[in-house]
Design a protein around this motif. Sequence first.
Motif, mmCIF file in Angstrom:
data_model
loop_
_atom_site.group_PDB
_atom_site.id
_atom_site.type_symbol
_atom_site.label_atom_id
_atom_site.label_comp_id
_atom_site.label_asym_id
_atom_site.label_seq_id
_atom_site.Cartn_x
_atom_site.Cartn_y
_atom_site.Cartn_z
ATOM 1 N N ILE A 98 0.827 -1.204 0.000
ATOM 2 C CA ILE A 98 0.000 0.000 0.000
ATOM 3 C C ILE A 98 0.864 1.257 0.000
ATOM 4 O O ILE A 98 0.461 2.304 -0.504
ATOM 5 C CB ILE A 98 -0.973 -0.042 1.199
ATOM 6 C CG1 ILE A 98 -1.928 -1.234 1.027
ATOM 7 C CG2 ILE A 98 -1.770 1.245 1.327
ATOM 8 C CD1 ILE A 98 -2.712 -1.596 2.244
ATOM 9 N N PHE A 99 2.088 1.145 0.531
ATOM 10 C CA PHE A 99 2.962 2.315 0.595
ATOM 11 C C PHE A 99 3.755 2.542 -0.703
ATOM 12 O O PHE A 99 4.205 3.657 -0.955
ATOM 13 C CB PHE A 99 3.919 2.181 1.783
ATOM 14 C CG PHE A 99 4.649 3.443 2.120
ATOM 15 C CD1 PHE A 99 3.956 4.568 2.543
ATOM 16 C CD2 PHE A 99 6.027 3.524 1.998
ATOM 17 C CE1 PHE A 99 4.618 5.742 2.845
ATOM 18 C CE2 PHE A 99 6.700 4.697 2.300
ATOM 19 C CZ PHE A 99 5.996 5.800 2.727
ATOM 20 N N PHE A 100 3.926 1.497 -1.506
ATOM 21 C CA PHE A 100 4.734 1.613 -2.730
ATOM 22 C C PHE A 100 4.395 2.840 -3.592
ATOM 23 O O PHE A 100 5.297 3.567 -4.004
ATOM 24 C CB PHE A 100 4.601 0.357 -3.588
ATOM 25 C CG PHE A 100 5.613 -0.709 -3.271
ATOM 26 C CD1 PHE A 100 6.707 -0.449 -2.456
ATOM 27 C CD2 PHE A 100 5.478 -1.982 -3.798
ATOM 28 C CE1 PHE A 100 7.633 -1.431 -2.153
ATOM 29 C CE2 PHE A 100 6.407 -2.975 -3.505
ATOM 30 C CZ PHE A 100 7.476 -2.695 -2.686
ATOM 31 N N ASN A 102 3.404 5.690 -2.933
ATOM 32 C CA ASN A 102 3.829 6.956 -2.345
ATOM 33 C C ASN A 102 5.299 7.272 -2.591
ATOM 34 O O ASN A 102 5.695 8.432 -2.593
ATOM 35 C CB ASN A 102 3.541 6.925 -0.840
ATOM 36 C CG ASN A 102 3.512 8.307 -0.244
ATOM 37 O OD1 ASN A 102 4.499 8.762 0.299
ATOM 38 N ND2 ASN A 102 2.401 8.982 -0.402
ATOM 39 N N TRP A 156 -5.099 7.827 -4.475
ATOM 40 C CA TRP A 156 -4.333 6.576 -4.598
ATOM 41 C C TRP A 156 -2.888 6.778 -4.121
ATOM 42 O O TRP A 156 -2.331 5.958 -3.403
ATOM 43 C CB TRP A 156 -4.341 6.136 -6.073
ATOM 44 C CG TRP A 156 -3.445 4.991 -6.379
ATOM 45 C CD1 TRP A 156 -3.665 3.669 -6.096
ATOM 46 C CD2 TRP A 156 -2.168 5.040 -7.024
ATOM 47 N NE1 TRP A 156 -2.620 2.908 -6.539
ATOM 48 C CE2 TRP A 156 -1.682 3.727 -7.117
ATOM 49 C CE3 TRP A 156 -1.395 6.083 -7.556
ATOM 50 C CZ2 TRP A 156 -0.456 3.408 -7.702
ATOM 51 C CZ3 TRP A 156 -0.185 5.773 -8.134
ATOM 52 C CH2 TRP A 156 0.274 4.451 -8.202
ATOM 53 N N ILE A 159 -2.678 7.523 0.075
ATOM 54 C CA ILE A 159 -3.193 6.592 1.090
ATOM 55 C C ILE A 159 -2.084 5.975 1.953
ATOM 56 O O ILE A 159 -2.158 5.978 3.172
ATOM 57 C CB ILE A 159 -4.004 5.462 0.404
ATOM 58 C CG1 ILE A 159 -5.329 6.004 -0.095
ATOM 59 C CG2 ILE A 159 -4.256 4.302 1.356
ATOM 60 C CD1 ILE A 159 -6.084 5.014 -0.959
ATOM 61 N N TYR A 161 0.865 6.865 2.798
ATOM 62 C CA TYR A 161 1.546 7.742 3.755
ATOM 63 C C TYR A 161 0.706 7.955 5.012
ATOM 64 O O TYR A 161 1.196 7.808 6.135
ATOM 65 C CB TYR A 161 1.858 9.070 3.065
ATOM 66 C CG TYR A 161 2.542 10.043 3.958
ATOM 67 C CD1 TYR A 161 3.826 9.781 4.434
ATOM 68 C CD2 TYR A 161 1.919 11.228 4.343
ATOM 69 C CE1 TYR A 161 4.457 10.671 5.271
ATOM 70 C CE2 TYR A 161 2.544 12.126 5.171
ATOM 71 C CZ TYR A 161 3.814 11.842 5.629
ATOM 72 O OH TYR A 161 4.432 12.732 6.461
#
Lengths: 284, 294
Positions: A98-100, A102, A156, A159, A161
């Motif tokens: 989910i962090f990728f 960012n 998208w 999120i 962060y």
Amino acid sequence: LAATFILPHFTGFLLFTLVPVAYAFFLSTVEWDFANPMTFVGLANFVELFGDEAFLVSLRNSIVFTVTSVPLTLVISLGIAVLLNSGIRGIVVYRSMIFFPNISSVVAIIFAWKLIFHPALGPINQLLRLLGWETVPGWTSAPGWSLVSVIIFCTWWGIGYYMIIFLAGLKSIPSHLYESATIDGANPWQKLVNITIPMLGPTIFFALIICSINAFKVFEPVMLLTEGGPGNSSSVLGYFIYKRAFVWQRFGYASASAVVLFTIILTITFIQFRVQKKWVTYLE
Amino acid sequence: MKIMDTDYTMTAHAGTRRASKAILVAARRFALYLFLSCISLAIISPLIWMFSASLKTSLAVFDFLQIIPKEVQWVNYVKIWGRTNLAVNFANSIKLTLIITVGQVLLSSFAAYAFAKIRFPRRDLLFIFYISTLSVPFHVIMIPQFIVLKSVALHPHLAIVLILAFNPLGVFLFRQFFMNIPDDLLDSARIDGLSEYRIYRAIVLPLSRPAILALGIFAVIAVWNDFIVALLYIYRDEHKTIQLGMRSFFSLLKGPEYNLAMAVAVCSVIPVLVLFVLMQKYLVEGIAMTGLKG
């Protein structure tokens, strides 16, 4: 003695942040294109701004962008953080995925998104057609959809962060609160509403402030995804400033609009300081 | 006898209730994992799409049901290097990232040491002032910076270093970290006659590995991905960073070579993703500690 430690950083900070801020206020009162001599115009730039259709559209778009993308981003990232925090295994894997977005280069991922948003061939519209939509949106190339595209992209992008900020906040909620709620027979929803959200209040507020400031500052996604277009339909303050300064060479006029942006952000920061005094102290 | 009967049925009921509750809990768990997996995949899908497109033929790029390419074109990753100055762009980005990261770590840890460990008048006031400038948007200072740096005609790389090397966030992060180093430790070193510079160098810095790594990763990600500063200062191809070089590559595509474009995009993202996977503990702690990013 202390000065020798601080001076190296402070000198750079003074030259590249403080002096420019002061200079920006001065520039907002002149008309200057770099090639011809500077002329002092007083507040004329500001008067012109509030009669400038393109500026008013950009200001309105910045506000629309902020009031839609901020709640979307925060609600989704808070939801994901709460689920991730419910004692599951493999949290690192989910968190990384989910962090990728960012930390991925905005130039690279926006080019991919441009293809994904492609009105005729993009995967989104192909999927919508499969699901039976007759008139698919034009996304980045349609006036009514271009700002929506920017909002979808930025949500998208952001999120991951805010999820990390919320996860850090969730970790600091003492677990005995949940244990006693379980004994009292509370269900997960009641625990969320009565324990998690109140205990997370300061974190949510902090994330709200940071997210709003970042939303008003948004620039790269607009520049790279839509170039503010079609027309001015997705122009925002950051893009307006950039274009007036570096495309139209109107440095004074651009500085005046930058001062407006600065005022908005200072107002948000001021609200933060007032409210945060009760909750958090930076210096202990 | 009657009593025993009821007793028996009651335990049987409790047993089935417990069993059905266990099934409910397990089902809930399963649903949670399923839901989280779907969300994570949905969020990462544009990146998967990017990677998948980079391995396709240009005709297959928009065939979105073909997630695993039918004919895997690794050759795309070879073709891109002959096109524009990508290799030079990568070298420029690596150079700038190294210089600015080291610069940020040294300059901010040095200043933060004074803010955390040396007493001087109005220290905390100066610090608050420092931190309050974090909220100044780049758009406010970029025009004056540009005018000043253009008028002295600096090399574009030097201009970028000067703009990005002085990061108040780094001072904040190091100060928070240094506050947790006990004063007693430093005081005994002072009694032993060590100078403040020696204490910083020999005691404080070695203890600060997590803070150094956290700021280091912040800086690497910010500089590597920087688009706007490079956009303002770099015009010539040989000075371009990977972000600008990639942008020229995209604008010079001959026809729908989106597979090649996606191969370049993947190459520009991979270094940061690898670094993140290796060091995410520090990055996550850093975000939690500062709540802010570059």
